[in-house]
Design a protein around this motif. Structure first.
Motif, mmCIF file in Angstrom:
data_model
loop_
_atom_site.group_PDB
_atom_site.id
_atom_site.type_symbol
_atom_site.label_atom_id
_atom_site.label_comp_id
_atom_site.label_asym_id
_atom_site.label_seq_id
_atom_site.Cartn_x
_atom_site.Cartn_y
_atom_site.Cartn_z
ATOM 1 N N ALA A 231 0.816 -1.218 0.000
ATOM 2 C CA ALA A 231 0.000 0.000 0.000
ATOM 3 C C ALA A 231 0.851 1.270 0.000
ATOM 4 C CB ALA A 231 -0.941 -0.003 1.200
ATOM 5 N N LEU A 232 1.910 1.286 0.796
ATOM 6 C CA LEU A 232 2.715 2.505 0.915
ATOM 7 C C LEU A 232 3.477 2.837 -0.374
ATOM 8 C CD1 LEU A 232 2.916 4.469 3.239
ATOM 9 C CD2 LEU A 232 5.031 3.352 3.948
ATOM 10 N N PRO A 233 4.198 1.869 -0.992
ATOM 11 C CA PRO A 233 4.849 2.197 -2.273
ATOM 12 C C PRO A 233 3.857 2.623 -3.347
ATOM 13 C CG PRO A 233 5.713 0.142 -1.379
ATOM 14 C CD PRO A 233 4.530 0.514 -0.542
ATOM 15 N N LEU A 234 2.660 2.031 -3.310
ATOM 16 C CA LEU A 234 1.632 2.411 -4.274
ATOM 17 C C LEU A 234 1.165 3.840 -4.042
ATOM 18 C CD1 LEU A 234 -0.362 1.506 -6.522
ATOM 19 C CD2 LEU A 234 -1.858 0.676 -4.693
ATOM 20 N N SER A 235 0.995 4.219 -2.776
ATOM 21 C CA SER A 235 0.464 5.548 -2.454
ATOM 22 C C SER A 235 1.356 6.672 -2.973
ATOM 23 C CB SER A 235 0.287 5.682 -0.939
ATOM 24 O OG SER A 235 1.529 5.755 -0.272
ATOM 25 N N LEU A 294 -3.904 -5.665 -8.817
ATOM 26 C CA LEU A 294 -4.230 -4.253 -9.018
ATOM 27 C C LEU A 294 -3.036 -3.325 -8.789
ATOM 28 C CD1 LEU A 294 -7.840 -3.632 -7.642
ATOM 29 C CD2 LEU A 294 -7.083 -3.976 -9.985
ATOM 30 N N PRO A 295 -2.265 -3.476 -7.703
ATOM 31 C CA PRO A 295 -1.102 -2.594 -7.543
ATOM 32 C C PRO A 295 -0.105 -2.685 -8.705
ATOM 33 C CG PRO A 295 -1.612 -3.675 -5.472
ATOM 34 C CD PRO A 295 -2.482 -4.307 -6.498
ATOM 35 N N VAL A 296 0.133 -3.897 -9.208
ATOM 36 C CA VAL A 296 1.072 -4.053 -10.324
ATOM 37 C C VAL A 296 0.525 -3.376 -11.581
ATOM 38 C CG1 VAL A 296 2.073 -5.741 -11.916
ATOM 39 C CG2 VAL A 296 2.195 -6.135 -9.456
ATOM 40 N N LEU A 297 -0.768 -3.563 -11.838
ATOM 41 C CA LEU A 297 -1.370 -2.928 -13.009
ATOM 42 C C LEU A 297 -1.302 -1.401 -12.888
ATOM 43 C CD1 LEU A 297 -2.937 -3.048 -15.646
ATOM 44 C CD2 LEU A 297 -5.046 -3.330 -14.313
ATOM 45 N N GLY A 339 -5.363 0.685 -3.232
ATOM 46 C CA GLY A 339 -4.889 1.074 -1.910
ATOM 47 C C GLY A 339 -5.992 1.053 -0.872
ATOM 48 N N LEU A 340 -7.175 1.573 -1.214
ATOM 49 C CA LEU A 340 -8.286 1.592 -0.264
ATOM 50 C C LEU A 340 -8.774 0.181 0.052
ATOM 51 C CD1 LEU A 340 -10.334 4.676 -1.536
ATOM 52 C CD2 LEU A 340 -8.868 4.540 0.494
ATOM 53 N N LEU A 341 -8.752 -0.712 -0.937
ATOM 54 C CA LEU A 341 -9.139 -2.096 -0.673
ATOM 55 C C LEU A 341 -8.141 -2.783 0.253
ATOM 56 C CD1 LEU A 341 -10.387 -3.232 -4.194
ATOM 57 C CD2 LEU A 341 -11.780 -2.914 -2.148
ATOM 58 N N GLU A 342 -6.851 -2.524 0.040
ATOM 59 C CA GLU A 342 -5.838 -3.099 0.919
ATOM 60 C C GLU A 342 -6.074 -2.654 2.363
ATOM 61 O OE1 GLU A 342 -3.362 -5.212 0.396
ATOM 62 O OE2 GLU A 342 -3.583 -5.420 -1.769
ATOM 63 N N ILE A 343 -6.353 -1.368 2.545
ATOM 64 C CA ILE A 343 -6.563 -0.831 3.888
ATOM 65 C C ILE A 343 -7.823 -1.415 4.515
ATOM 66 C CG2 ILE A 343 -7.189 1.295 5.117
ATOM 67 C CD1 ILE A 343 -5.242 2.725 3.173
ATOM 68 N N GLU A 344 -8.882 -1.507 3.732
ATOM 69 C CA GLU A 344 -10.136 -2.036 4.258
ATOM 70 C C GLU A 344 -9.960 -3.466 4.765
ATOM 71 O OE1 GLU A 344 -14.226 -3.041 2.079
ATOM 72 O OE2 GLU A 344 -13.877 -0.875 2.253
#
Length: 408
Positions: A231-235, A294-297, A339-344
């Motif tokens: 999540a953090l590298p994506l953000s 999703l993060p990779v895409l 990112g929001l899905l990861e956090i949820e």
């Protein structure tokens, strides 16, 4: 701390109905509109004589309001409830837009307006997103699919960002009062949203015996391995990508669109955020819990967009600028949902708002990139193509981190 949902309070006891979440979504939308309507007007302020670096710093200054509101507002709403923190947000946004409407010739007024819009947006993202997620599940509504709250929040934000920017750009290019009218429309929207928001029910029980505030500001879930490695590298790339598309590229293209530079800036902004908005429903269907699909895409699209920006900034080609906006916009949209899905999935109910705040606080640092690039260009003479290439390489490194952290 228990939420009302956890306590099993029946929906009828709250006086709610299945669309209770709409008031919160409307407030988030109006605040996001106000937060981003400044963006297509960057070209106008630069054309009217403000230095490029000053204008890019004004873009970044609302991060000075966003980050504290995110980091403090989220945990405070876990402590005192969502309503006390979120109800003032649209009024703060209206005040910020008022200052922007009448401060076109005053950098201090513009700065104050940007910071206030940032405070409102920070509250909307941390507190509003959590409130919306909770109102999107029983007992406040019927059974919904997992991730519905995250999707509604992401779409409210992106829709407000995109439509607000598009309307502001068109009005500033062709309507009367180009420095003022768009902001006054947002003031009206925020006041209407504030009235609607007032009807939304509380979802979090106020703590009867709260401990130290410092303890509430801690977010233990931020140490979660998947948060740190996915999540953090994506953000880092959410608003870096969107700022690159609609804060930098239209400025570089001003010599090519001298007849309607503000409208072109608005067009690029709408394309970027429109693609980000449209792709979010697709991203939700592509998601597979526990994977990094999703993060990779998202980062692959950001890398593609940065490489297109290299070519566009080197050749000053309009169609390449549009392709850059499309790629970076889709990368932003998919990354936001991911990112929001990861956090949820990883947050507990008592630190959902706090973890959301950390995610958004890091992501909004990306709005500092245009100012840094302007300083580097003016101070060292480094060209924008070279700087976009560096951004693409840095994004590749973050993609490698996510790939290695997929088993977290």
């Amino acid at each position: 701390m228990a939420t009302l949902t956890q306590l099993g309070a029946p929906a009828r006891s709250t006086g709610t109905h299945p669309a209770a979440w709409l008031g919160v979504a409307a407030a988030i939308y109006a605040i996001a509109w106000g937060g981003n309507e400044f963006t297509p007007l960057l070209v106008m302020y630069k054309r009217d004589g403000l230095p490029v670096t000053t204008v890019d710093l004004l873009l970044f200054e609302y991060v000075l309001g966003i980050v504290p509101a995110l980091l403090i507002g989220g945990p405070l709403s876990d402590r005192f409830g969502r309503r006390p923190l979120m109800l003032p947000a649209p009024l703060i946004a209206a005040t910020g837009s008022t200052l922007l409407a009448f401060g076109a010739s005053s950098v201090p007024m513009l700065s104050a307006g940007r910071v206030l819009c940032g405070v409102a947006l920070g509250l909307a993202m941390a507190v509003g997103s959590s409130w919306l997620k909770e109102l999107s599940q029983p007992p406040f509504t019927g059974d919904t699919a997992s991730g519905t709250g995250a999707r509604r929040s992401a779409m409210s934000l992106t829709g407000g960002f995109g439509i607000g920017a598009g309307v502001a750009g068109v009005l500033a290019q062709w309507a009367p009062w180009p420095d003022t009218l768009a902001y006054l429309i947002n003031v009206t929207l925020c006041l209407l949203a504030a009235l609607w928001l007032y009807r939304a029910p509380e979802t979090v029980a106020r703590q009867q015996h709260p401990g130290r505030l410092l303890d509430d500001l801690k977010v233990p879930a931020a140490a979660h391995r998947r948060f740190r490695t996915v999540a953090l590298p994506l953000s880092l790339w959410l608003f870096t990508s969107s700022a690159a598309a609609y804060a930098i590229m239209p400025t570089l293209m001003m010599p090519k669109v001298h007849g309607a530079p503000i409208a072109f800036s608005a067009l690029v902004t709408v394309i970027t955020l429109g693609c980000g908005f449209a792709i979010q429903s697709v991203a939700r269907r592509l998601d597979r819990p526990g994977t990094i699909r999703l993060p990779v895409l998202a980062l692959t699209l950001v890398i593609t967009g940065m490489l297109l920006a290299v070519a566009a900034s080197a050749t000053l080609t309009l169609w390449l600028t549009v392709l850059t906006a499309i790629a970076l916009g889709m990368g932003f949209g998919i990354g936001l949902v991911a990112g929001l899905l990861e956090i949820e999935r990883m947050a507990r109910p008592d630190d959902l708002a706090g973890l959301t705040a950390v995610f958004y606080a890091v992501s909004y640092l990306g709005f500092g990139v245009p100012a840094v690039m302007a300083v580097c260009h003016d101070g060292t003479g480094v060209g924008y193509p070279a700087m976009f290439a560096v951004l693409a390489a840095a994004c590749v490194l973050c993609l490698a981190v996510i790939t290695r952290g997929r088993r977290g």
